[in-house]
Design a protein around this motif. Sequence first.
Motif, PDB file in Angstrom:
ATOM      1  N   ARG A 138     -12.759 -31.136  78.818  1.00 53.94           N
ATOM      2  CA  ARG A 138     -14.460 -30.790  79.195  1.00 53.94           C
ATOM      3  C   ARG A 138     -14.197 -29.102  80.144  1.00 53.94           C
ATOM      4  NH1 ARG A 138     -17.755 -33.441  77.555  1.00 53.94           N
ATOM      5  NH2 ARG A 138     -19.694 -32.339  78.948  1.00 53.94           N
ATOM      6  N   ALA A 156     -11.155 -33.193  72.828  1.00 54.21           N
ATOM      7  CA  ALA A 156     -11.689 -34.578  72.324  1.00 54.21           C
ATOM      8  C   ALA A 156     -10.774 -35.473  73.178  1.00 54.21           C
ATOM      9  CB  ALA A 156     -12.421 -34.717  71.450  1.00 54.21           C
ATOM     10  N   ARG A 197     -12.539 -28.728  69.858  1.00 51.90           N
ATOM     11  CA  ARG A 197     -13.454 -29.472  69.787  1.00 51.90           C
ATOM     12  C   ARG A 197     -12.763 -31.058  69.524  1.00 51.90           C
ATOM     13  NH1 ARG A 197     -17.604 -26.321  67.936  1.00 51.90           N
ATOM     14  NH2 ARG A 197     -19.412 -25.395  69.162  1.00 51.90           N
ATOM     15  N   GLU A 198     -12.181 -30.964  68.347  1.00 48.56           N
ATOM     16  CA  GLU A 198     -11.180 -32.529  68.957  1.00 48.56           C
ATOM     17  C   GLU A 198      -9.948 -32.228  69.494  1.00 48.56           C
ATOM     18  OE1 GLU A 198      -9.761 -32.548  64.085  1.00 48.56           O
ATOM     19  OE2 GLU A 198     -12.000 -32.628  64.148  1.00 48.56           O
ATOM     20  N   ILE A 231     -13.462 -19.790  69.612  1.00 49.86           N
ATOM     21  CA  ILE A 231     -13.532 -21.051  68.508  1.00 49.86           C
ATOM     22  C   ILE A 231     -13.288 -20.018  66.942  1.00 49.86           C
ATOM     23  CG2 ILE A 231     -14.951 -22.844  69.892  1.00 49.86           C
ATOM     24  CD1 ILE A 231     -16.838 -22.166  68.288  1.00 49.86           C
ATOM     25  N   TRP A 281     -17.249 -21.437  72.974  1.00 50.09           N
ATOM     26  CA  TRP A 281     -17.218 -23.005  73.506  1.00 50.09           C
ATOM     27  C   TRP A 281     -17.392 -23.488  74.779  1.00 50.09           C
ATOM     28  CZ3 TRP A 281     -14.141 -27.147  73.833  1.00 50.09           C
ATOM     29  CH2 TRP A 281     -15.269 -28.797  74.430  1.00 50.09           C
TER      30      TRP A 281
END
Length: 295
Positions: A26, A21, A17-18, A37, A199
Amino acid sequence: MSSPIPPDALLGPADVRELAAALGVRPTKQRGQNFVIDANTVRRIVRTAGVRPDDVVVEVGPGLGSLTLALLEIADRVTAVEIDDVLAGALSATVAARLPERAERFALVHADALAVRGLPGPEPTALVANLPYNVAVPVLLHMLEAFPTIERTLVMVQSEVADRLAARPGSRVYGVPSVKANWYAEVRRAGAIGRSVFWPAPNVDSGLVSLVRRAEPIRTSATRREVFAVVDAAFAQRRKTLRAALAGWAGSAAAAEAALVAAGVSPRARGESLTVEEFARVAECRRAVSEEPAP
């Protein structure tokens, strides 16, 4: 033998996720992106694939690099093929940051896998990939055709696709993917993967499919294109008998029947009952029948 990867080298949920980001990434449905993940899952995939220290592995759709890092733990070399501009631009840096001692054994090809006909470095010996759901079968078949040195393949695909690829004649899900994959390899289901390891979490389950390339190609004088043309025609109208389904392919229902009878296949059979070897015989016999002189 390479030294083991430290536990924190693989990507966990927070890392994925980091990284996403930071890159402004996305996951998109358009490209069938679901990032793994869970470190245990990617290690399980590598283990199930039977990756060896001398393997040259090609990976399609590496995404953020979860599976890539696990492959680099074992394989001699890993070449990743990525179509996404942002992901392709970041992957080498991720490898260098998390596995600097293996970075020189990694190569990136920024391209559509369906257009790739060559790879840098030694010829690949294995294909291991979490294939994007929307192009899984075309990509798999293309890679097997384009790189005959690939001996072992393990792909993660949508569960229904895994069932189709590994289906046997007579199964209700046996069809074009089943026959074409079997042209190249012995195919089997190799496990299931839950939704929670991705994810974003997909709305479908996933499955692993193992393909071990045939030691000897199918014996036939027909070309791959000729055999695949029969397969496509047979399943385009799968509820019809082969005599009817192959009429367009053969030129007429009578010509289809002649080729089928010559191949030892009942004209009343349906495509779902034929093995890849039988499809090859039908392709051969169409040519033989068409070359017979008129009475």
